[in-house]
Scaffold this active site. Structure first.
Site, PDB file in Angstrom:
ATOM      1  N   LYS A  27      46.126  43.117  39.815  1.00 56.86           N
ATOM      2  CA  LYS A  27      45.952  43.657  38.782  1.00 56.86           C
ATOM      3  C   LYS A  27      45.655  44.770  39.045  1.00 56.86           C
ATOM      4  O   LYS A  27      45.625  45.961  40.355  1.00 56.86           O
ATOM      5  CB  LYS A  27      44.190  43.131  37.881  1.00 56.86           C
ATOM      6  CG  LYS A  27      43.958  43.893  37.140  1.00 56.86           C
ATOM      7  CD  LYS A  27      42.063  43.358  37.248  1.00 56.86           C
ATOM      8  CE  LYS A  27      41.649  43.857  35.862  1.00 56.86           C
ATOM      9  NZ  LYS A  27      40.166  43.272  36.006  1.00 56.86           N
ATOM     10  N   SER A  56      39.724  41.532  31.595  1.00 57.78           N
ATOM     11  CA  SER A  56      40.079  43.011  31.583  1.00 57.78           C
ATOM     12  C   SER A  56      41.616  43.005  32.534  1.00 57.78           C
ATOM     13  O   SER A  56      42.537  43.607  32.158  1.00 57.78           O
ATOM     14  CB  SER A  56      39.063  44.051  32.501  1.00 57.78           C
ATOM     15  OG  SER A  56      38.768  44.223  33.497  1.00 57.78           O
ATOM     16  N   SER A 113      36.508  38.233  33.729  1.00 57.39           N
ATOM     17  CA  SER A 113      37.991  38.945  34.039  1.00 57.39           C
ATOM     18  C   SER A 113      39.224  38.439  34.021  1.00 57.39           C
ATOM     19  O   SER A 113      39.916  39.135  34.044  1.00 57.39           O
ATOM     20  CB  SER A 113      37.788  40.577  33.884  1.00 57.39           C
ATOM     21  OG  SER A 113      37.018  41.312  33.173  1.00 57.39           O
TER      22      SER A 113
END
Length: 429
Positions: free
Chosen positions: A57, A134, A158
């Site tokens: 990420k 996310s 997330s």
């Protein structure tokens, strides 16, 4: 690869070919490092993850690569050192392909406003649908074979939401087992990194390599005798789960019962909606505290979702924040009787199917109306896995939870279910 029948470079090129073929439409990768990956693969890396392509990420630092966290506030920022988690993956021989899509600063409100530097990632099972946030690119990359595992970060869902939305496995270990240092923080007290993989065994392999657990030993074991407490009812304040998720839960429980697991119904000591309320207060206040100066000085540069969340956090009263933290402690302690009688708690993760991208009420409901926050609030290891598909071909999912130190029971149960069902043979077209 260990036997010399396959070279790491061949595996890497297969993943890079998937990126080239698919990412123009799916937007899972923010910063591709093909040449750096090729150099690492050519060097015959050694270790438990030797030659395995992966992605992380874009809120974690990787030396020499941009770390913008999908924000204009960090435009042009290039990391000078690896986050400890990146260093651990390198030491294990894994080959990083690059940085994966995220909401701005790895947080948000659940809504997509299409106002960030990178377009939102799209669900490979239906490109008109949301990927879960996310860590929006991590599940897409793994489900499509762009990477063989990915690392995201999770505050209230997330890692687990993207895993659920894309049909993958999302694993959270006990707080502190995987380091968050070197990542842009969302909160002080609830952030946890975690792997997203295609199988339960892969999640165990990655966890073992990165922090020295022995979870892979739990794979292939018999589920007979495992005491499973089922959380069917979200309680007041949240809607009932979508009908296809409810059906998948019952069918999955039938599979586990047939494998010899002992199934009983349980309830949480407080409704899940109380956990959501507390987590939202804590998360918003802590995010605002971390990013207060940026909100004050550069709010106009922020995307709408980040700005809305930070503004909400600025308005949280100290007495309410402290009350939420007291509830957090009381809730964690009130779970103890359940752990005395059950090895694993199993229930819904999200309460809805992956929503249409850009339809704000649907995306917000998918993000907020979940049973994920109890594990976030109490710091419980948790695992989300695919447990079927909807009539429209969208992945369904459930979540398992255990107390810290009992991750092996969760891995063993999930692996036994996975081996007894056909879902891993199905990939997005």
């Amino acid at each position: 690869m260990a036997a010399g029948q396959l070279h790491p470079a061949a595996v890497l090129e297969a993943c890079l070919a998937r990126v080239a073929a698919l990412d123009g439409a799916l937007h899972a990768v923010h910063h591709l490092d093909a040449e750096g990956a090729r150099a690492r693969a050519a060097a015959h890396p050694a270790g438990a993850l030797a030659g395995i392509p992966w992605g992380i990420k874009d809120n974690f630092d990787v030396a020499g690569l941009p770390c913008t966290a999908n924000s204009r506030l960090r435009a042009g920022r290039v990391a000078t050192a690896d986050a400890p988690l990146v260093a651990a993956a390198r030491a294990a021989g894994a080959v990083l392909i690059g940085k994966l899509a995220t909401w701005e600063y790895g947080t948000g409100t659940g809504a997509e406003h299409f106002d960030l530097p990178f377009p939102p990632a799209r669900n490979p099972w239906d490109r008109a649908r949301f990927t879960g946030g996310s860590s929006t690119g991590a599940g897409v990359a793994v489900a499509t074979g762009m990477a063989l595992f990915a690392i995201g970060s999770d505050t209230t869902g997330s890692v687990r939401l993207p895993a659920a939305a894309t049909g993958c496995v999302g694993l959270l270990l006990a707080p502190g087992r995987l380091p968050m240092e070197g990542a842009l923080p969302n909160t002080f007290s609830m952030d946890r990194p975690g792997p997203i993989t295609w199988t339960v065994e892969d999640a165990a392999i990655v966890a073992d390599a990165l922090c020295g657990t022995r979870l892979r030993d739990a794979c292939g074991q018999d589920a007979r005798g495992l005491r499973v407490g089922v959380l069917r009812d979200p309680g007041p304040g949240l809607p009932a789960a979508d009908a296809e998720l409810a059906t998948a839960l019952e069918e999955g429980l039938g599979v586990l019962s047939g494998l010899g697991a002992r199934i009983t119904e349980v309830r949480l000591p407080w409704p899940t909606s109380n956990c959501l309320d507390a987590a939202r207060l804590i998360g918003a206040a802590e995010s605002a505290s971390i990013h207060e100066a940026e909100l004050r000085d550069r709010a106009a540069v922020m995307g709408t979702a980040l700005r809305d969340k930070l503004l909400a956090g600025i308005g949280v009263r100290a007495v309410d924040y402290l009350a939420a933290q007291r509830f957090r402690r009381a809730f964690t302690e009130a779970l103890e009787p359940l752990w005395a009688e059950h090895d694993v708690l199993l229930g819904f993760g999200p309460l809805h199917l992956p929503p249409r991208l850009g339809v704000e009420p649907e995306s917000t409901a998918f993000t907020m109306e979940t049973m994920l926050t109890p594990a976030s609030l109490a710091g419980l290891p948790a695992l989300v896995q695919c447990n079927g598909f909807s009539a429209g071909g969208l992945p369904l999912a459930w979540q398992a939870m255990v107390p810290p130190g009992r991750e092996a029971a969760m891995i063993g149960l999930a692996d036994a279910y996975e081996r007894a069902t056909p879902w891993r043979a199905r990939r997005p077209a």
